[in-house]
Design an enzyme around this catalytic site. Structure first.
Site, mmCIF file in Angstrom:
data_model
loop_
_atom_site.group_PDB
_atom_site.id
_atom_site.type_symbol
_atom_site.label_atom_id
_atom_site.label_comp_id
_atom_site.label_asym_id
_atom_site.label_seq_id
_atom_site.Cartn_x
_atom_site.Cartn_y
_atom_site.Cartn_z
ATOM 1 N N ASP A 179 0.910 -1.135 0.000
ATOM 2 C CA ASP A 179 0.000 0.000 0.000
ATOM 3 C C ASP A 179 0.948 1.182 0.000
ATOM 4 O O ASP A 179 1.569 1.489 1.027
ATOM 5 C CB ASP A 179 -0.878 0.022 1.260
ATOM 6 C CG ASP A 179 -1.902 1.146 1.179
ATOM 7 O OD1 ASP A 179 -1.505 2.275 0.849
ATOM 8 O OD2 ASP A 179 -3.093 0.895 1.429
ATOM 9 N N HIS A 180 1.108 1.822 -1.152
ATOM 10 C CA HIS A 180 2.215 2.783 -1.258
ATOM 11 C C HIS A 180 2.036 3.981 -0.312
ATOM 12 O O HIS A 180 3.000 4.659 -0.006
ATOM 13 C CB HIS A 180 2.441 3.224 -2.708
ATOM 14 C CG HIS A 180 1.450 4.204 -3.242
ATOM 15 N ND1 HIS A 180 0.194 3.833 -3.658
ATOM 16 C CD2 HIS A 180 1.522 5.548 -3.427
ATOM 17 C CE1 HIS A 180 -0.450 4.913 -4.084
ATOM 18 N NE2 HIS A 180 0.320 5.963 -3.961
ATOM 19 N N HIS A 242 -5.797 2.837 1.056
ATOM 20 C CA HIS A 242 -5.035 3.996 1.548
ATOM 21 C C HIS A 242 -5.743 4.708 2.708
ATOM 22 O O HIS A 242 -5.123 5.025 3.725
ATOM 23 C CB HIS A 242 -4.798 5.006 0.419
ATOM 24 C CG HIS A 242 -4.247 4.404 -0.840
ATOM 25 N ND1 HIS A 242 -3.308 3.397 -0.838
ATOM 26 C CD2 HIS A 242 -4.496 4.654 -2.158
ATOM 27 C CE1 HIS A 242 -3.008 3.077 -2.091
ATOM 28 N NE2 HIS A 242 -3.714 3.820 -2.909
HETATM 29 C C1 BG6 Z 1 -3.585 4.511 -6.514
HETATM 30 C C2 BG6 Z 1 -4.908 4.574 -7.220
HETATM 31 O O1 BG6 Z 1 -3.584 3.482 -5.562
HETATM 32 O O2 BG6 Z 1 -3.337 5.745 -5.862
HETATM 33 C C3 BG6 Z 1 -4.957 5.742 -8.188
HETATM 34 O O3 BG6 Z 1 -5.133 3.371 -7.930
HETATM 35 C C4 BG6 Z 1 -4.546 7.027 -7.499
HETATM 36 O O4 BG6 Z 1 -6.258 5.877 -8.751
HETATM 37 C C5 BG6 Z 1 -3.266 6.846 -6.727
HETATM 38 O O5 BG6 Z 1 -4.400 8.009 -8.502
HETATM 39 C C6 BG6 Z 1 -2.962 8.085 -5.892
HETATM 40 O O6 BG6 Z 1 -1.691 7.972 -5.332
HETATM 41 P P1 BG6 Z 1 -0.846 9.246 -4.937
HETATM 42 O O7 BG6 Z 1 0.403 8.708 -4.351
HETATM 43 O O8 BG6 Z 1 -0.614 10.022 -6.210
HETATM 44 O O9 BG6 Z 1 -1.695 10.027 -3.986
#
Ligand code: BG6
Length: 494
Positions: A179-180, A242
């Protein structure tokens, strides 16, 4: 002291967008910092018939403009990359892959360490895991770790089936579910703010907190991802993972230590206490909506249903706002408002903690709630509003803001989320990855809301460039609250 990590990384999805945009730059960051140095090789696999040279050009191009990069460094890095055209359903291809991995293991003195990284269409995750077992790719020496991207399933049932497939090959200690958001600097800083500051820690409970607000706003629309997004929507794409992970960091008890076991134990306790909703409650406490066309800065922005690949009668939500409660002794009854969406006013992830106002009216009920805002991204930092006394003879109060923002150059130079997470996976640290039990619980929670939505075809809209439908504000107004962050200046590009 930086200690070099030795591994053969097998990347399923080597030609993909994620690999180019995030994974190659992240690995290059590790290369520049010396975590990946001499003893590593990456095998990129995908269906296309590419040569190693062609693949290395792709990798070089993906990293050469990174901060501090030189073309020489980019090429030296890309020289560690090998390509294999691979049909994930063809057993024979796994044998070729195994032989190549063994050869590179010898050549780079890797000692059997393997990272299997799944960064491709999720419907193949299970097939790949099964073949890794049936064709005996796992090594007897060294570590074997599976890194797996989201989406982890489409709902609880499919996530469970996927989990069963991968756990037939890997045990929980070998599985790194990404989960980045957990790799983001300020997501990790939540723990420092909460647990390294007695002042804040003492007020972090239901006696002092009136509500919490988590916003993950994006300015972009669905882009070229309608194929995936139509079947997903904001709830599955952002809330189940997230938003829930941030919510856990905000409400978990203090872990005994920062080891994976200790952190997952307290996080697990939060998910055990998510208050489930009946169908009726779900409809009352969660709002969904789609973006509608709008003219922004003289530019006409398409509505969701007009985007390429989106059905004209699509019922996929591009916005969610909801109220969640966690029934632990510390937070029972504290509303946690969450919202996320595409085509909102601007890109920002921020969290506001709204504290209860003072109970007495020594200053004639002028005192406002203290608000702690954590800017996850962009503009990493935090701010705290306090009541001060206005200059002069009166006892008038003014609202003052203490603000800390990390220097932009410093945040750019700090490891990016993926860099941190890949490093963790190479080091065998699972703290910033998700456990199956967390996913099971969060899927069950969001499944119930989605099921309630399926009982109606009502789909409110919001003009592109705004912060969602009216109902999202009414959700808070009902409790006498309001969204702290109400941006007006539209910035449609992220
Ligand atoms: C991803 C989603 O997990 O997170 C995308 O699949 C989204 O739809 C992205 O744009 C957002 O990540 P960040 O790091 O740009 O906030």
């Amino acid at each position: 002291m930086v200690e070099e990590k030795a591994a053969v990384i097998i990347l399923f999805g080597g030609s993909g967008d994620l690999a180019r945009r995030k994974l190659y730059p992240a690995m290059f960051g590790l290369f520049q910092r010396g975590f990946l140095k001499d003893r590593f090789a990456v095998i990129g696999t995908a269906r296309r018939p590419w040569s190693d040279d062609y693949y290395r050009d792709i990798v070089t191009n993906a990293v050469k403009d990174q901060p501090g990069a030189t073309v020489e460094a980019a090429e030296a890095f890309a020289a560690h990359f090998y390509y294999q055209s691979h049909d994930v359903t063809d057993a024979a291809h796994y044998i070729t892959l195994k032989e190549l991995a063994a050869k590179l293991d010898d050549q780079y003195h890797v000692g059997g360490n393997r990272l299997y990284y799944m960064a491709m269409a999720p419907n193949f995750f299970a097939t790949i895991a099964e073949h890794l077992k049936s064709e005996s790719l796992l090594t007897a020496e060294g570590f074997n770790r599976l890194v797996i991207e989201k989406p982890f399933g489409h709902d609880y049932q499919s996530a469970k089936a996927l989990n069963e497939s991968i756990t037939a090959t890997f045990d929980e200690k070998q599985i790194y579910r990404i989960d980045h958001y957990l790799g983001k600097e300020m997501a990790q800083a939540i723990l420092a703010l909460r647990f390294a500051n007695p002042l804040i820690g003492a007020a972090w409970n239901k006696d002092h907190i009136q509500n919490m607000q988590i916003t993950l706003a994006e300015a972009v629309g669905v882009e070229e991802r309608a194929g995936y997004y139509e079947g997903s929507g904001a709830m599955r794409d952002m809330v189940q993972n997230h938003v829930m992970q941030l919510l856990a960091y905000l409400t978990m008890a203090r872990p005994q230590s920062l080891t994976p076991e200790a952190v997952h134990a307290v996080k697990g306790d939060v998910f055990d206490h998510l208050q489930p909703y009946t169908q009726e409650e779900a409809l009352a406490n969660f709002v969904r909506a789609q973006y509608a066309p709008a003219v922004v800065d003289n530019l006409t922005v398409s509505g969701y249903r007009d985007e390429a690949g989106v059905a004209k009668d699509s019922l996929t939500e591009t916005f969610v706002a909801g109220k969640i409660t966690v029934d632990t002794p510390e937070f029972a009854g504290v509303p946690i408002y969450v919202r996320t969406g595409k085509r909102l006013t601007r890109k920002s992830t921020q969290i506001s903690i709204v504290f209860k106002p003072v109970a007495h009216d020594l200053f004639g009920a002028q005192a406002k709630s203290n608000v702690l805002t954590i800017y996850v991204e962009p503009g990493e930092g935090f701010s705290l509003t306090l009541n001060g006394k206005a200059l002069g003879q009166s006892n008038d109060l003014t609202s003052e803001e203490l603000r800390f923002r990390h220097d932009e150059r410093a945040t750019k130079a700090a490891p990016e989320a993926y860099e941190r997470l890949i490093q963790d996976a190479l080091e065998g640290n699972q703290t910033n990855f998700t456990r199956w039990t967390e996913l099971a619980q969060t899927w069950q929670f969001v499944d119930a809301i989605i099921a309630a939505w399926h009982t109606t075809t009502a789909m409110p809209t919001y003009p592109a460039g705004t912060m969602g439908p009216k109902a999202a504000s009414e959700l808070l107004a009902r409790d006498g609250n309001h969204w702290v962050w109400q941006p007006t200046h539209v910035q449609l590009a992220d």
